[in-house]
Design a protein around this motif. Structure first.
Motif, PDB file in Angstrom:
ATOM      1  N   ALA A 134       0.830  -1.208   0.000  1.00 24.62           N
ATOM      2  CA  ALA A 134       0.000   0.000   0.000  1.00 24.62           C
ATOM      3  C   ALA A 134       0.860   1.252   0.000  1.00 24.62           C
ATOM      4  CB  ALA A 134      -0.927  -0.009   1.213  1.00 24.62           C
ATOM      5  N   GLU A 135       1.917   1.231   0.808  1.00 22.83           N
ATOM      6  CA  GLU A 135       2.791   2.401   0.901  1.00 22.83           C
ATOM      7  C   GLU A 135       3.493   2.694  -0.420  1.00 22.83           C
ATOM      8  OE1 GLU A 135       6.663   3.997   3.504  1.00 22.83           O
ATOM      9  OE2 GLU A 135       5.719   2.066   3.966  1.00 22.83           O
ATOM     10  N   GLU A 136       4.011   1.653  -1.071  1.00 26.00           N
ATOM     11  CA  GLU A 136       4.720   1.841  -2.329  1.00 26.00           C
ATOM     12  C   GLU A 136       3.764   2.267  -3.452  1.00 26.00           C
ATOM     13  OE1 GLU A 136       8.131   1.701  -2.766  1.00 26.00           O
ATOM     14  OE2 GLU A 136       7.967   1.672  -0.585  1.00 26.00           O
ATOM     15  N   ALA A 137       2.588   1.675  -3.486  1.00 28.05           N
ATOM     16  CA  ALA A 137       1.604   2.069  -4.497  1.00 28.05           C
ATOM     17  C   ALA A 137       1.187   3.525  -4.288  1.00 28.05           C
ATOM     18  CB  ALA A 137       0.387   1.155  -4.423  1.00 28.05           C
ATOM     19  N   GLN A 138       0.998   3.904  -3.040  1.00 31.13           N
ATOM     20  CA  GLN A 138       0.610   5.284  -2.732  1.00 31.13           C
ATOM     21  C   GLN A 138       1.681   6.270  -3.185  1.00 31.13           C
ATOM     22  OE1 GLN A 138      -1.393   6.302   1.092  1.00 31.13           O
ATOM     23  NE2 GLN A 138       0.450   7.493   1.513  1.00 31.13           N
ATOM     24  N   LYS A 139       2.936   5.943  -2.940  1.00 31.95           N
ATOM     25  CA  LYS A 139       4.041   6.822  -3.345  1.00 31.95           C
ATOM     26  C   LYS A 139       4.017   7.061  -4.854  1.00 31.95           C
ATOM     27  CE  LYS A 139       7.385   5.562   0.275  1.00 31.95           C
ATOM     28  NZ  LYS A 139       8.665   4.843   0.535  1.00 31.95           N
ATOM     29  N   LEU A 140       3.860   5.975  -5.614  1.00 32.24           N
ATOM     30  CA  LEU A 140       3.932   6.095  -7.067  1.00 32.24           C
ATOM     31  C   LEU A 140       2.717   6.815  -7.647  1.00 32.24           C
ATOM     32  CD1 LEU A 140       5.475   2.651  -7.989  1.00 32.24           C
ATOM     33  CD2 LEU A 140       6.537   4.875  -8.180  1.00 32.24           C
ATOM     34  N   VAL A 141       1.546   6.582  -7.071  1.00 29.71           N
ATOM     35  CA  VAL A 141       0.357   7.298  -7.553  1.00 29.71           C
ATOM     36  C   VAL A 141       0.496   8.787  -7.261  1.00 29.71           C
ATOM     37  CG1 VAL A 141      -2.133   7.570  -7.318  1.00 29.71           C
ATOM     38  CG2 VAL A 141      -1.141   5.284  -7.333  1.00 29.71           C
ATOM     39  N   ARG A 142       1.010   9.116  -6.089  1.00 30.37           N
ATOM     40  CA  ARG A 142       1.202  10.532  -5.738  1.00 30.37           C
ATOM     41  C   ARG A 142       2.256  11.182  -6.631  1.00 30.37           C
ATOM     42  NH1 ARG A 142       0.705  11.401   0.835  1.00 30.37           N
ATOM     43  NH2 ARG A 142      -1.444  10.646   1.017  1.00 30.37           N
ATOM     44  N   LYS A 143       3.278  10.425  -7.001  1.00 29.70           N
ATOM     45  CA  LYS A 143       4.296  10.972  -7.909  1.00 29.70           C
ATOM     46  C   LYS A 143       3.700  11.315  -9.273  1.00 29.70           C
ATOM     47  CE  LYS A 143       8.531   8.915  -6.033  1.00 29.70           C
ATOM     48  NZ  LYS A 143       9.637   7.942  -6.290  1.00 29.70           N
ATOM     49  N   ASN A 144       2.622  10.647  -9.614  1.00 29.23           N
ATOM     50  CA  ASN A 144       1.940  10.922 -10.883  1.00 29.23           C
ATOM     51  C   ASN A 144       0.920  12.046 -10.761  1.00 29.23           C
ATOM     52  OD1 ASN A 144       2.423   8.827 -13.311  1.00 29.23           O
ATOM     53  ND2 ASN A 144       2.843   7.818 -11.361  1.00 29.23           N
ATOM     54  N   GLY A 145       0.896  12.694  -9.606  1.00 31.67           N
ATOM     55  CA  GLY A 145       0.068  13.890  -9.451  1.00 31.67           C
ATOM     56  C   GLY A 145      -1.294  13.692  -8.824  1.00 31.67           C
ATOM     57  N   TYR A 146      -1.544  12.499  -8.264  1.00 27.85           N
ATOM     58  CA  TYR A 146      -2.850  12.239  -7.660  1.00 27.85           C
ATOM     59  C   TYR A 146      -2.666  11.937  -6.174  1.00 27.85           C
ATOM     60  CZ  TYR A 146      -4.000  11.770 -12.570  1.00 27.85           C
ATOM     61  OH  TYR A 146      -4.133  12.002 -13.921  1.00 27.85           O
ATOM     62  N   LYS A 147      -3.114  12.874  -5.357  1.00 26.56           N
ATOM     63  CA  LYS A 147      -2.981  12.698  -3.916  1.00 26.56           C
ATOM     64  C   LYS A 147      -4.027  11.704  -3.437  1.00 26.56           C
ATOM     65  CE  LYS A 147      -2.856  15.138   0.490  1.00 26.56           C
ATOM     66  NZ  LYS A 147      -3.030  16.434   1.197  1.00 26.56           N
ATOM     67  N   VAL A 148      -3.585  10.518  -3.070  1.00 22.83           N
ATOM     68  CA  VAL A 148      -4.499   9.468  -2.621  1.00 22.83           C
ATOM     69  C   VAL A 148      -3.947   8.805  -1.368  1.00 22.83           C
ATOM     70  CG1 VAL A 148      -5.347   8.973  -4.957  1.00 22.83           C
ATOM     71  CG2 VAL A 148      -3.389   7.691  -4.053  1.00 22.83           C
ATOM     72  N   ASP A 149      -4.830   8.185  -0.650  1.00 17.83           N
ATOM     73  CA  ASP A 149      -4.454   7.333   0.479  1.00 17.83           C
ATOM     74  C   ASP A 149      -4.799   5.903   0.094  1.00 17.83           C
ATOM     75  OD1 ASP A 149      -3.601   9.410   2.273  1.00 17.83           O
ATOM     76  OD2 ASP A 149      -5.714   9.929   2.544  1.00 17.83           O
ATOM     77  N   VAL A 194      -6.422   7.372 -11.767  1.00 20.25           N
ATOM     78  CA  VAL A 194      -5.764   6.730 -10.624  1.00 20.25           C
ATOM     79  C   VAL A 194      -5.695   5.222 -10.853  1.00 20.25           C
ATOM     80  CG1 VAL A 194      -5.946   6.216  -8.158  1.00 20.25           C
ATOM     81  CG2 VAL A 194      -6.408   8.533  -8.987  1.00 20.25           C
ATOM     82  N   LYS A 195      -6.788   4.654 -11.309  1.00 18.27           N
ATOM     83  CA  LYS A 195      -6.812   3.231 -11.636  1.00 18.27           C
ATOM     84  C   LYS A 195      -5.776   2.914 -12.709  1.00 18.27           C
ATOM     85  CE  LYS A 195      -9.748  -0.099 -14.093  1.00 18.27           C
ATOM     86  NZ  LYS A 195     -11.107  -0.354 -14.651  1.00 18.27           N
ATOM     87  N   HIS A 196      -5.677   3.754 -13.727  1.00 15.93           N
ATOM     88  CA  HIS A 196      -4.728   3.551 -14.821  1.00 15.93           C
ATOM     89  C   HIS A 196      -3.290   3.531 -14.305  1.00 15.93           C
ATOM     90  CE1 HIS A 196      -3.011   3.871 -18.839  1.00 15.93           C
ATOM     91  NE2 HIS A 196      -2.330   4.924 -18.448  1.00 15.93           N
ATOM     92  N   VAL A 197      -2.968   4.440 -13.401  1.00 11.65           N
ATOM     93  CA  VAL A 197      -1.617   4.484 -12.829  1.00 11.65           C
ATOM     94  C   VAL A 197      -1.328   3.203 -12.055  1.00 11.65           C
ATOM     95  CG1 VAL A 197      -0.114   5.658 -11.178  1.00 11.65           C
ATOM     96  CG2 VAL A 197      -1.552   6.995 -12.728  1.00 11.65           C
ATOM     97  N   ILE A 198      -2.304   2.755 -11.269  1.00  5.59           N
ATOM     98  CA  ILE A 198      -2.115   1.538 -10.475  1.00  5.59           C
ATOM     99  C   ILE A 198      -1.926   0.321 -11.382  1.00  5.59           C
ATOM    100  CG2 ILE A 198      -3.248  -0.050  -8.851  1.00  5.59           C
ATOM    101  CD1 ILE A 198      -4.522   2.413  -7.562  1.00  5.59           C
ATOM    102  N   LEU A 199      -2.707   0.243 -12.439  1.00  5.55           N
ATOM    103  CA  LEU A 199      -2.582  -0.901 -13.352  1.00  5.55           C
ATOM    104  C   LEU A 199      -1.207  -0.938 -14.011  1.00  5.55           C
ATOM    105  CD1 LEU A 199      -6.079  -1.050 -15.092  1.00  5.55           C
ATOM    106  CD2 LEU A 199      -5.156  -2.593 -13.363  1.00  5.55           C
ATOM    107  N   ASN A 200      -0.586   0.229 -14.185  1.00  7.01           N
ATOM    108  CA  ASN A 200       0.753   0.276 -14.776  1.00  7.01           C
ATOM    109  C   ASN A 200       1.801  -0.308 -13.837  1.00  7.01           C
ATOM    110  OD1 ASN A 200       0.055   1.371 -17.250  1.00  7.01           O
ATOM    111  ND2 ASN A 200       0.304   3.478 -16.571  1.00  7.01           N
ATOM    112  N   LEU A 201       1.450  -0.487 -12.568  1.00  2.00           N
ATOM    113  CA  LEU A 201       2.366  -1.117 -11.605  1.00  2.00           C
ATOM    114  C   LEU A 201       2.268  -2.626 -11.662  1.00  2.00           C
ATOM    115  CD1 LEU A 201       1.595   1.084  -8.446  1.00  2.00           C
ATOM    116  CD2 LEU A 201       3.347   1.473 -10.181  1.00  2.00           C
ATOM    117  N   CYS A 202       1.290  -3.125 -12.402  1.00  2.49           N
ATOM    118  CA  CYS A 202       0.978  -4.552 -12.398  1.00  2.49           C
ATOM    119  C   CYS A 202       1.288  -5.187 -13.746  1.00  2.49           C
ATOM    120  CB  CYS A 202      -0.491  -4.767 -12.071  1.00  2.49           C
ATOM    121  SG  CYS A 202      -1.051  -3.894 -10.564  1.00  2.49           S
TER     122      CYS A 202
END
Length: 203
Positions: A134-149, A194-202
């Motif tokens: 969760a922490e690593e996914a959050q870091k990368l999503v935030r780096k892409n400009g989307y502040k999420v928890d 946000v979903k698109h960014v997360i899917l790019n991690l997978c």
């Protein structure tokens, strides 16, 4: 063989992806192997330029085999679990059957839900380090400009309850969030991005 067109993040994706990658690996390895064997038979010796060509030509196939191994490590969502989650999905942006990979650790994610700044996932993997993922996914999503928890749960019932809560408070969770559409994906909402960014991690 015609494969069902299931996109990444949809239920059934891993099953289709396994078949697709196996076919690709078989073709990429089969062509240089055919060249090697046929020229060996035709010329009567392996010591020819054709052996080198076949060897170099097998490198993409070797990479494809690694891709097959990676997708085989990913665990498809149990259909019964998918039905339970889908029944609570409501209007949330969801993704299913993900194998999230970082340098240190990897983890199968059964499902994630995105709503505003809230991202909640569920994994049935008993060995998953949910806090780290969760922490690593959050870091990368935030780096892409989307502040999420981001939070990843390891128990299904709390995840389903969280989906119900997110649906009930969807308007308030998305209220006041600024979003400029990405010109590459003009039809995507903020949750979709946000979903698109997360899917790019997978895978």
């Amino acid at each position: 063989m015609k494969l069902m067109q299931t996109n990444k993040g949809e239920f059934g994706y891993l099953k289709r992806e396994r078949k697709r990658r196996i076919i690709i690996a078989a073709i990429l390895l089969g062509v240089p192997l055919f060249i090697f064997i046929s020229m060996w038979i035709y010329l009567g010796t392996r010591n020819t330029i054709w052996t080198i060509i076949a060897l170099v030509g097998s490198l993409p196939g070797c990479k494809a085999v690694v891709d097959v191994i990676m997708v085989m490590l990913a665990k498809p969502v149990n259909p019964a679990v998918y039905k339970k989650i889908h029944a609570h999905q409501g209007d949330l942006v969801m993704a299913y059957e993900m194998y999230m990979t970082f340098y240190e650790k990897k983890c199968a994610i059964d499902a994630i839900a995105v709503c505003g700044n809230t991202v909640v996932g569920y994994t049935s993997d008993p060995k998953a380090d949910t806090g780290f993922m969760a922490e690593e996914a959050q870091k990368l999503v935030r780096k892409n400009g989307y502040k999420v928890d981001v939070k990843i749960l390891s128990e299904l019932r709390p995840f389903l309850e969280r989906l119900d809560s997110m649906n009930a408070h969807k308007d308030s969770l998305e209220e006041g969030l600024k979003f400029t559409p990405d010109p590459r994906y003009p039809d995507f909402t903020r949750d979709d991005m946000v979903k698109h960014v997360i899917l790019n991690l997978c895978i």
